[in-house]
Design a protein around this motif. Structure first.
Motif, PDB file in Angstrom:
ATOM      1  N   LYS A  81       1.002  -1.161   0.150  1.00 30.26           N
ATOM      2  CA  LYS A  81       0.005  -0.079  -0.125  1.00 30.26           C
ATOM      3  C   LYS A  81       0.815   1.167   0.205  1.00 30.26           C
ATOM      4  CE  LYS A  81      -3.623   1.990   2.516  1.00 30.26           C
ATOM      5  NZ  LYS A  81      -5.001   2.480   3.121  1.00 30.26           N
ATOM      6  N   PHE A  82       1.635   1.546   0.910  1.00 29.47           N
ATOM      7  CA  PHE A  82       2.725   2.671   0.638  1.00 29.47           C
ATOM      8  C   PHE A  82       3.931   2.480  -0.548  1.00 29.47           C
ATOM      9  CE2 PHE A  82       7.225   4.366   1.897  1.00 29.47           C
ATOM     10  CZ  PHE A  82       6.476   5.529   2.198  1.00 29.47           C
ATOM     11  N   GLN A  84       2.387   1.414  -2.955  1.00 31.55           N
ATOM     12  CA  GLN A  84       1.544   2.072  -3.950  1.00 31.55           C
ATOM     13  C   GLN A  84       1.048   3.657  -3.981  1.00 31.55           C
ATOM     14  OE1 GLN A  84      -1.754  -0.420  -3.319  1.00 31.55           O
ATOM     15  NE2 GLN A  84      -0.935  -2.348  -4.468  1.00 31.55           N
ATOM     16  N   THR A  85       1.511   3.973  -2.781  1.00 30.31           N
ATOM     17  CA  THR A  85       1.137   5.477  -3.031  1.00 30.31           C
ATOM     18  C   THR A  85       1.788   6.640  -3.337  1.00 30.31           C
ATOM     19  OG1 THR A  85      -0.044   4.667  -1.084  1.00 30.31           O
ATOM     20  CG2 THR A  85       0.237   7.062  -1.269  1.00 30.31           C
ATOM     21  N   MET A  86       3.665   6.123  -3.064  1.00 29.84           N
ATOM     22  CA  MET A  86       4.224   7.055  -3.529  1.00 29.84           C
ATOM     23  C   MET A  86       4.407   6.220  -5.557  1.00 29.84           C
ATOM     24  SD  MET A  86       4.750   8.696  -0.821  1.00 29.84           S
ATOM     25  CE  MET A  86       4.666   8.710   1.065  1.00 29.84           C
ATOM     26  N   GLY A  88       2.704   7.374  -7.374  1.00 33.11           N
ATOM     27  CA  GLY A  88       2.377   8.146  -7.993  1.00 33.11           C
ATOM     28  C   GLY A  88       3.315   9.146  -8.598  1.00 33.11           C
ATOM     29  N   ARG A 102       5.176  16.546  -0.201  1.00 30.71           N
ATOM     30  CA  ARG A 102       4.209  15.572  -0.408  1.00 30.71           C
ATOM     31  C   ARG A 102       4.709  14.152   0.350  1.00 30.71           C
ATOM     32  NH1 ARG A 102       5.756  17.049  -6.104  1.00 30.71           N
ATOM     33  NH2 ARG A 102       4.608  19.380  -6.459  1.00 30.71           N
ATOM     34  N   ALA A 106       2.289  12.372   2.832  1.00 27.43           N
ATOM     35  CA  ALA A 106       1.858  10.986   2.048  1.00 27.43           C
ATOM     36  C   ALA A 106       2.166   9.449   3.083  1.00 27.43           C
ATOM     37  CB  ALA A 106       2.460  10.498   1.119  1.00 27.43           C
ATOM     38  N   GLU A 109       0.450  10.075   6.283  1.00 30.52           N
ATOM     39  CA  GLU A 109      -1.051   9.402   6.132  1.00 30.52           C
ATOM     40  C   GLU A 109      -1.148   7.673   6.034  1.00 30.52           C
ATOM     41  OE1 GLU A 109      -4.019  10.744   6.424  1.00 30.52           O
ATOM     42  OE2 GLU A 109      -2.602  12.377   6.892  1.00 30.52           O
ATOM     43  N   HIS A 110       0.118   7.670   5.977  1.00 29.41           N
ATOM     44  CA  HIS A 110       0.364   6.095   5.654  1.00 29.41           C
ATOM     45  C   HIS A 110       0.283   5.193   6.442  1.00 29.41           C
ATOM     46  CE1 HIS A 110       1.136   1.629   4.182  1.00 29.41           C
ATOM     47  NE2 HIS A 110       2.560   2.148   5.575  1.00 29.41           N
TER      48      HIS A 110
END
Length: 206
Positions: A81-82, A84-86, A88, A102, A106, A109-110
């Motif tokens: 998940k981490f 996938q978030t990063m 972007g 950023r 982010a 939040e994770h």
């Protein structure tokens, strides 16, 4: 007596079976995360996991093998998940100051999310386990690849970049713990600003 031809499932049927299996696995992992978040590591007993997921313990074993393997999957999900978030494109655009901002926001939040909170409890609990292969481990090498993509203009050697990774990880983990223990006194915004300054200074050292 003629032999009956073997029954071969077509692709749609195989797809449905895979989707059903994936859905069951997700229910089990979600059950573990929810139980740990609500009552700590001890709350995620085999019986409670099965009951919360709405399946038998035999079904859990069929999909994962045992509790240790489920816990490893919780850690893997948090890690994925981490990543996938990063992944972007926005994280690799703009000035290094903007990228640091950023990234830290982010990442926080994770870290404050259910997956990482459960991961933290699992790692703390697993440190007391003994025996070969009992301790659950994380692969930190992939983080270096991620950081190199985002902070592509940093001249830090790998060892120094790993130091920056560990610094951010340790501080964010500490922030998570402090917010749980003393939420009314902990000013996370102020600490995130300080973390961004620390990370920016470390990245510019090279």
């Amino acid at each position: 007596m003629a032999r009956r031809p073997a029954v071969i499932m077509d692709e749609p049927e195989l797809g449905r079976q895979a989707a059903k299996s994936k859905a069951t696995q997700d229910k089990i992992i979600n059950a573990v995360i929810a139980l740990i978040r609500e009552g700590g590591f001890a709350a995620a007993s085999s019986t409670r996991i099965a009951r919360r997921a709405g399946v038998s313990w035999g079904a859990v074993q069929h999909h994962f093998g045992g509790k240790h393997e489920i816990l490893e999957q919780v850690l893997a999900r948090s890690h994925e998940k981490f990543d996938q978030t990063m992944a972007g494109e926005e994280f690799a655009r703009g000035s290094i100051e903007k990228r640091v901002e950023r990234f830290v926001n982010a990442a926080w939040e994770h870290y404050r999310g259910d997956e990482y909170m459960a991961t933290l409890e699992i790692l703390l609990a697993s440190r007391a386990e003994s025996g070969a292969g009992a301790r659950i481990k994380l692969n930190h090498q992939s983080h270096l690849v991620l950081w190199r993509r985002i902070f592509f203009d940093s001249r830090l050697p790998d060892r120094a970049m790993q130091d920056a990774i560990y610094t951010v990880h340790c501080l964010l983990t500490g922030y998570v713990i402090e917010q749980v223990l003393e939420p009314e006194f902990f000013d996370i915004k102020r600490h995130l600003v300080r973390l961004r300054l620390i990370l920016l200074a470390m990245l510019n050292e090279g």
